[in-house]
Motif scaffolding. Structure first.
Motif, PDB file in Angstrom:
ATOM      1  N   GLY A   1      -1.777  -0.575   5.272  1.00  0.00           N
ATOM      2  CA  GLY A   1      -2.521  -0.481   3.744  1.00  0.00           C
ATOM      3  C   GLY A   1      -1.401  -0.671   2.863  1.00  0.00           C
ATOM      4  O   GLY A   1      -1.417  -1.468   1.829  1.00  0.00           O
ATOM      5  N   PHE A   2      -0.269  -0.040   3.332  1.00  0.00           N
ATOM      6  CA  PHE A   2       1.061  -0.347   2.200  1.00  0.00           C
ATOM      7  C   PHE A   2       1.438  -1.780   2.371  1.00  0.00           C
ATOM      8  O   PHE A   2       1.913  -2.370   1.243  1.00  0.00           O
ATOM      9  CB  PHE A   2       2.345   0.544   2.648  1.00  0.00           C
ATOM     10  CG  PHE A   2       2.297   1.859   2.322  1.00  0.00           C
ATOM     11  CD1 PHE A   2       1.683   2.428   0.992  1.00  0.00           C
ATOM     12  CD2 PHE A   2       2.399   2.960   3.299  1.00  0.00           C
ATOM     13  CE1 PHE A   2       1.651   3.644   0.821  1.00  0.00           C
ATOM     14  CE2 PHE A   2       2.245   4.318   3.004  1.00  0.00           C
ATOM     15  CZ  PHE A   2       1.863   4.691   1.841  1.00  0.00           C
ATOM     16  N   ALA A   3       1.163  -2.448   3.339  1.00  0.00           N
ATOM     17  CA  ALA A   3       1.824  -3.928   3.580  1.00  0.00           C
ATOM     18  C   ALA A   3       0.744  -4.642   2.444  1.00  0.00           C
ATOM     19  O   ALA A   3       1.466  -5.762   2.057  1.00  0.00           O
ATOM     20  CB  ALA A   3       1.539  -4.230   5.002  1.00  0.00           C
ATOM     21  N   SER A   4      -0.530  -4.262   2.810  1.00  0.00           N
ATOM     22  CA  SER A   4      -1.138  -5.008   1.755  1.00  0.00           C
ATOM     23  C   SER A   4      -1.001  -4.862   0.153  1.00  0.00           C
ATOM     24  O   SER A   4      -0.682  -5.980  -0.295  1.00  0.00           O
ATOM     25  CB  SER A   4      -2.628  -4.397   1.732  1.00  0.00           C
ATOM     26  OG  SER A   4      -3.841  -5.415   1.678  1.00  0.00           O
ATOM     27  N   ALA A   5      -0.576  -3.871  -0.172  1.00  0.00           N
ATOM     28  CA  ALA A   5      -0.022  -3.661  -1.540  1.00  0.00           C
ATOM     29  C   ALA A   5       1.459  -4.337  -1.747  1.00  0.00           C
ATOM     30  O   ALA A   5       1.743  -4.953  -2.780  1.00  0.00           O
ATOM     31  CB  ALA A   5       0.516  -2.103  -1.778  1.00  0.00           C
TER      32      ALA A   5
END
Length: 187
Positions: A108-112
């Motif tokens: 999810g952090f990677a998406s951001a």
């Protein structure tokens, strides 16, 4: 140095104030066992896992579907909140579960971070400082919860019934709503 500070700030703000789902997950970790040492250990395991997933994803080694990750993140919050309400006996398996949940949150952090972008010439520094910023945000949440709630009330006989159970119930309801919403509105 400017890049380090910039990504440190981005990591922190991704948790506080805009990472409401992340704040709720960290609170679930906190309310499972409000002892500062235990919570910080759980947080560290979570950080190692999400850093690993974030690094592998940001470098292109792991490919993921963001439409699947977002509902999974909500489910991790839901599970952690329900566990706070119904699990009486603490288990060391929780650390493995936190690691797995950290991998999911890391994607999810990677998406951001993908939306923000990472300069290729400062990839490692940017990734490291972003993760340090996230960790500082998590520690801020833990310390705030400790000094505002646990320090004063955790020894009270009613602590679980009046604080942990109601807060965890609200978190579970929010997480259930997010899970349904994220599944229904997948692209």
């Amino acid at each position: 140095m400017d890049n380090f500070i910039n990504y440190l700030g981005l990591g922190f703000t991704h948790v506080i104030p805009i990472g409401f789902d992340h704040i709720l997950f960290i609170l679930c970790l906190f309310f499972y066992n409000s002892k500062l040492k235990t919570v910080l250990l759980q947080c560290t395991i979570f950080t190692i896992a999400h850093s690993l997933a974030l690094g592998l994803s940001a470098s292109g080694i792991v490919i993921y579907n963001a439409n699947l990750i977002e509902p999974l993140i909500a489910l991790t919050i839901l599970y952690a909140a329900i566990e706070n309400i119904f699990i009486i006996k603490k288990s060391t398996l929780r650390y493995l579960l936190i690691f797995i949940f950290g991998l999911i949150h890391g994607l999810g952090f990677a998406s951001a971070l993908k939306e923000i972008g990472i300069p290729k010439e400062q990839f490692f520094t940017s990734l490291l400082s972003f993760n340090i910023g996230v960790e500082l945000g998590q520690i801020t949440i833990i310390l705030a919860a400790y000094f505002l709630i646990s320090k004063w009330f955790s020894n009270k006989i009613w602590y679980k019934e009046r604080i942990i159970y109601p807060i965890s119930t609200v978190i579970a309801c929010v997480a259930l709503y997010w899970t349904i919403e994220r599944i229904l509105f997948m692209n």
